[in-house]
Design an enzyme around this catalytic site. Structure first.
Site, PDB file in Angstrom:
ATOM      1  N   PHE A  13       0.817  -1.219   0.000  1.00  0.00           N
ATOM      2  CA  PHE A  13       0.000   0.000   0.000  1.00  0.00           C
ATOM      3  C   PHE A  13       0.861   1.284   0.000  1.00  0.00           C
ATOM      4  O   PHE A  13       0.861   2.055  -0.971  1.00  0.00           O
ATOM      5  CB  PHE A  13      -0.937  -0.063   1.214  1.00  0.00           C
ATOM      6  CG  PHE A  13      -1.548   1.231   1.627  1.00  0.00           C
ATOM      7  CD1 PHE A  13      -2.162   2.069   0.702  1.00  0.00           C
ATOM      8  CD2 PHE A  13      -1.534   1.623   2.969  1.00  0.00           C
ATOM      9  CE1 PHE A  13      -2.748   3.270   1.100  1.00  0.00           C
ATOM     10  CE2 PHE A  13      -2.115   2.810   3.374  1.00  0.00           C
ATOM     11  CZ  PHE A  13      -2.715   3.643   2.443  1.00  0.00           C
ATOM     12  N   SER A  86       2.066  -6.301   8.051  1.00  0.00           N
ATOM     13  CA  SER A  86       1.596  -5.028   8.598  1.00  0.00           C
ATOM     14  C   SER A  86       0.218  -5.056   9.256  1.00  0.00           C
ATOM     15  O   SER A  86      -0.233  -4.023   9.730  1.00  0.00           O
ATOM     16  CB  SER A  86       1.579  -3.988   7.471  1.00  0.00           C
ATOM     17  OG  SER A  86       0.561  -4.302   6.528  1.00  0.00           O
ATOM     18  N   THR A 135       6.023   2.600  12.630  1.00  0.00           N
ATOM     19  CA  THR A 135       4.648   2.908  13.017  1.00  0.00           C
ATOM     20  C   THR A 135       4.570   3.551  14.400  1.00  0.00           C
ATOM     21  O   THR A 135       5.461   3.333  15.237  1.00  0.00           O
ATOM     22  CB  THR A 135       3.824   1.597  13.022  1.00  0.00           C
ATOM     23  OG1 THR A 135       2.593   1.821  13.682  1.00  0.00           O
ATOM     24  CG2 THR A 135       4.548   0.485  13.777  1.00  0.00           C
ATOM     25  N   ASP A 136       3.479   4.264  14.656  1.00  0.00           N
ATOM     26  CA  ASP A 136       3.260   4.831  15.997  1.00  0.00           C
ATOM     27  C   ASP A 136       2.856   3.750  17.000  1.00  0.00           C
ATOM     28  O   ASP A 136       2.847   3.985  18.205  1.00  0.00           O
ATOM     29  CB  ASP A 136       2.202   5.948  15.958  1.00  0.00           C
ATOM     30  CG  ASP A 136       0.831   5.479  15.457  1.00  0.00           C
ATOM     31  OD1 ASP A 136       0.688   4.312  15.041  1.00  0.00           O
ATOM     32  OD2 ASP A 136      -0.111   6.302  15.490  1.00  0.00           O
ATOM     33  N   TYR A 161       2.388  -7.476  16.118  1.00  0.00           N
ATOM     34  CA  TYR A 161       2.852  -6.583  15.045  1.00  0.00           C
ATOM     35  C   TYR A 161       3.682  -5.442  15.624  1.00  0.00           C
ATOM     36  O   TYR A 161       4.813  -5.182  15.182  1.00  0.00           O
ATOM     37  CB  TYR A 161       1.643  -6.013  14.276  1.00  0.00           C
ATOM     38  CG  TYR A 161       1.977  -4.787  13.434  1.00  0.00           C
ATOM     39  CD1 TYR A 161       2.844  -4.887  12.347  1.00  0.00           C
ATOM     40  CD2 TYR A 161       1.428  -3.539  13.737  1.00  0.00           C
ATOM     41  CE1 TYR A 161       3.157  -3.757  11.576  1.00  0.00           C
ATOM     42  CE2 TYR A 161       1.730  -2.415  12.966  1.00  0.00           C
ATOM     43  CZ  TYR A 161       2.593  -2.530  11.892  1.00  0.00           C
ATOM     44  OH  TYR A 161       2.918  -1.429  11.141  1.00  0.00           O
ATOM     45  N   LYS A 165       7.695  -4.514  15.101  1.00  0.00           N
ATOM     46  CA  LYS A 165       8.174  -3.241  14.545  1.00  0.00           C
ATOM     47  C   LYS A 165       9.076  -2.534  15.569  1.00  0.00           C
ATOM     48  O   LYS A 165      10.087  -1.926  15.204  1.00  0.00           O
ATOM     49  CB  LYS A 165       6.992  -2.329  14.160  1.00  0.00           C
ATOM     50  CG  LYS A 165       6.190  -2.795  12.951  1.00  0.00           C
ATOM     51  CD  LYS A 165       6.978  -2.839  11.649  1.00  0.00           C
ATOM     52  CE  LYS A 165       7.342  -1.466  11.093  1.00  0.00           C
ATOM     53  NZ  LYS A 165       7.938  -1.550   9.737  1.00  0.00           N
TER      54      LYS A 165
HETATM   55  P1  NAD Z   1       1.481  -3.652   3.201  1.00  0.00           P
HETATM   56  O1  NAD Z   1       1.182  -4.852   4.014  1.00  0.00           O
HETATM   57  O2  NAD Z   1       0.415  -3.060   2.354  1.00  0.00           O
HETATM   58  O3  NAD Z   1       2.718  -3.953   2.226  1.00  0.00           O
HETATM   59  C1  NAD Z   1       3.861  -4.654   2.643  1.00  0.00           C
HETATM   60  C2  NAD Z   1       4.669  -5.024   1.409  1.00  0.00           C
HETATM   61  O4  NAD Z   1       5.862  -5.704   1.853  1.00  0.00           O
HETATM   62  C3  NAD Z   1       3.941  -5.971   0.450  1.00  0.00           C
HETATM   63  O5  NAD Z   1       4.116  -5.543  -0.884  1.00  0.00           O
HETATM   64  C4  NAD Z   1       4.618  -7.318   0.694  1.00  0.00           C
HETATM   65  O6  NAD Z   1       4.598  -8.152  -0.470  1.00  0.00           O
HETATM   66  C5  NAD Z   1       6.028  -6.870   1.054  1.00  0.00           C
HETATM   67  N1  NAD Z   1       6.737  -7.871   1.864  1.00  0.00           N
HETATM   68  C6  NAD Z   1       6.271  -8.538   2.962  1.00  0.00           C
HETATM   69  N2  NAD Z   1       7.210  -9.373   3.428  1.00  0.00           N
HETATM   70  C7  NAD Z   1       8.304  -9.230   2.622  1.00  0.00           C
HETATM   71  C8  NAD Z   1       9.586  -9.817   2.603  1.00  0.00           C
HETATM   72  N3  NAD Z   1       9.953 -10.739   3.513  1.00  0.00           N
HETATM   73  N4  NAD Z   1      10.468  -9.424   1.655  1.00  0.00           N
HETATM   74  C9  NAD Z   1      10.109  -8.510   0.715  1.00  0.00           C
HETATM   75  N5  NAD Z   1       8.895  -7.932   0.680  1.00  0.00           N
HETATM   76  C10 NAD Z   1       8.006  -8.285   1.629  1.00  0.00           C
HETATM   77  O7  NAD Z   1       2.049  -2.582   4.234  1.00  0.00           O
HETATM   78  P2  NAD Z   1       1.898  -0.990   4.247  1.00  0.00           P
HETATM   79  O8  NAD Z   1       0.629  -0.634   4.914  1.00  0.00           O
HETATM   80  O9  NAD Z   1       2.197  -0.455   2.901  1.00  0.00           O
HETATM   81  O10 NAD Z   1       3.074  -0.610   5.247  1.00  0.00           O
HETATM   82  C11 NAD Z   1       4.394  -0.386   4.754  1.00  0.00           C
HETATM   83  C12 NAD Z   1       5.305  -0.069   5.925  1.00  0.00           C
HETATM   84  O11 NAD Z   1       4.810   1.079   6.620  1.00  0.00           O
HETATM   85  C13 NAD Z   1       5.373  -1.191   6.968  1.00  0.00           C
HETATM   86  O12 NAD Z   1       6.708  -1.287   7.417  1.00  0.00           O
HETATM   87  C14 NAD Z   1       4.447  -0.715   8.077  1.00  0.00           C
HETATM   88  O13 NAD Z   1       4.870  -1.214   9.330  1.00  0.00           O
HETATM   89  C15 NAD Z   1       4.636   0.790   7.990  1.00  0.00           C
HETATM   90  N6  NAD Z   1       3.472   1.595   8.439  1.00  0.00           N
HETATM   91  C16 NAD Z   1       2.215   1.354   7.947  1.00  0.00           C
HETATM   92  C17 NAD Z   1       1.154   2.160   8.352  1.00  0.00           C
HETATM   93  C18 NAD Z   1      -0.230   1.955   7.815  1.00  0.00           C
HETATM   94  O14 NAD Z   1      -1.165   2.620   8.275  1.00  0.00           O
HETATM   95  N7  NAD Z   1      -0.449   1.110   6.827  1.00  0.00           N
HETATM   96  C19 NAD Z   1       1.377   3.195   9.278  1.00  0.00           C
HETATM   97  C20 NAD Z   1       2.677   3.418   9.750  1.00  0.00           C
HETATM   98  C21 NAD Z   1       3.728   2.612   9.313  1.00  0.00           C
END
Ligand code: NAD
Ligand code: TYD
Length: 359
Positions: A13, A86, A135-136, A161, A165
């Site tokens: 995402f 995530s 993340t927060d 999770y 993190k």
């Molecule tokens: P997501 O789950 O949509 O996407 C994660 C991506 O990582 C996917 O494309 C998946 O195929 C890939 N992936 C998973 N395991 C893998 C591996 N071992 N090797 C290579 N690729 C791998 O997550 P997101 O919501 O886009 O979040 C991205 C980052 O931002 C994460 O680190 C998450 O902790 C952080 N984050 C997310 C949010 C939120 O609201 N979504 C908020 C703050 C921080």
């Protein structure tokens, strides 16, 4: 400013939105390493896939020899690390993949980056950055009147999770202090926007409402999250990459605290307005209060003043403008939703919701 960057998890995402944003800004070339788990979708990137500045590699961040080869081949001047498991609910039902990717994967990436960085020289060494996207949720939960999380708030993760993190953040911090790796950490609040997999609150509610399916609100629905439009997050990451100080943490948040019930009700009114002929109107009638998530954090809120004052970043979207853009995107992209909600997604719906009784 950056000739070439390596992005991990760029088919997810936030990663997809970042890749599209980065390439639209003509910021240099980008290699996207993604394992393509259920959450990764290369179709998010078809508009840039054939361009000369983009390359995609399907692979795992736990694969050290693959990462070494990519670093040697592409010689990136930054690594932007999104790849993670995530989803909190999935971490409750199956924590192991979270430990593997979020902790061990980050460790492997840090080791590879450290060795690569050690051999850089001159300007290449000066400008290299490792940006760890976090993340927060590492800060735990807030009481209703407590001040928002700031960069000095002690870590107190509550879900598998969040714990994974938090562990990865600690590794990054240690690699800065012990080995001098020029890394920066960002801790961001809940994102929403295009390309979010419909297991998270907003896309799940949008896709269910469009199909006239129940909208499952956990517990009493009074849990508060601080919502940020995903492109505002991407702009923040770019600012941090370009001008953030090595070894620092920057909190990123939209200053949009809402309870889950407020969010779902706002969404329902927006759908009533955008779909006046819908048979499910008023969409709020679809709301169902269901059994709570175990260990559910009550409130998150971010104090983003450091990022605002030091790097001049400000969220451009309010929750109302961002939500409208998001709903319009889902309405215009029914094919995308169709593509990601077949097969394994149905199994997840069964595992997470069928067992959850009404409150
Ligand atoms: P997501 O789950 O949509 O996407 C994660 C991506 O990582 C996917 O494309 C998946 O195929 C890939 N992936 C998973 N395991 C893998 C591996 N071992 N090797 C290579 N690729 C791998 O997550 P997101 O919501 O886009 O979040 C991205 C980052 O931002 C994460 O680190 C998450 O902790 C952080 N984050 C997310 C949010 C939120 O609201 N979504 C908020 C703050 C921080
Ligand atoms: P989520 O999008 O999973 O993000 P996070 O748990 O990382 O904050 O959930 C956001 C909020 O919405 C959280 O308080 C849990 C709640 N929620 C529901 O009430 N129903 C649902 O079906 C989902 C997926 C989440």
């Amino acid at each position: 400013m950056f000739r070439s960057i390596l992005v991990t998890g760029g088919a997810g995402f936030i990663g997809s939105n970042f890749v599209l944003h980065w390439l639209a800004g003509k910021n240099g070339s980008l290699v996207n390493l993604d394992k393509l788990t259920y959450a990764g979708n290369p179709q998010n990137l078809t508009s840039v896939a054939s361009g000369p500045a983009y390359s995609f590699v399907r692979g795992d961040i736990c694969d050290r020899s693959l990462i070494d080869a990519l670093l040697q081949q592409h010689r990136p001047d930054a690594i932007v690390h999104f790849a993670a498991e995530s989803h909190v609910d999935r971490s409750i039902l199956g924590p192991e993949a979270f430990l593997e990717t979020n902790i061990r994967g980050t460790f492997v990436l840090l080791q590879a980056a450290r060795e690569y960085y050690a051999k850089l020289q001159g300007e290449d060494k000066q400008s290299f950055r490792f940006l760890h996207v976090s993340t927060d949720e590492v800060y735990g939960t807030l009481a209703p009147e407590s001040p928002a999380f700031h960069e000095g708030t002690p870590y107190a993760p509550n879900s598998p999770y969040a714990a994974s993190k938090a562990a990865s953040d600690h590794l990054v911090r240690a690699w800065v202090h012990t080995y001098g790796l020029p890394a920066i950490i960002t801790n961001c609040s809940n994102n929403y926007g295009p390309y979010q997999f419909p297991e998270k609150l907003l896309p799940l509610m949008i896709t269910h409402a469009l199909a006239g399916r129940p909208l499952p609100v956990y517990g009493d629905g009074q849990q508060v999250r601080d919502w940020l439009y995903v492109l505002d997050h991407c702009r923040a990451l770019q600012r941090v990459l370009e001008s953030g100080r090595v070894g620092e943490t920057y909190n990123v948040g939209g200053g949009n605290q809402r309870s889950n019930l407020q969010v779902v009700n706002l969404l329902c009114s927006l759908l009533d307005e955008l779909l006046p002929g819908s048979p499910y109107k008023p969409h709020a009638q679809l709301i169902r209060m269901v059994e709570d998530r175990p260990g559910h954090d009550r409130r998150y809120a971010i104090d983003a003043r450091k990022l605002e004052q030091e790097l001049g970043w400000h969220a451009e979207e309010t929750f109302e403008t961002g939500l409208r853009k998001t709903v319009e995107w889902y309405l215009a992209n029914a094919d995308w939703v169709e593509g990601v909600t077949s097969g394994a997604y149905q199994q997840w719906m069964q595992e997470n919701y069928a067992v959850r009784g009404a409150r």
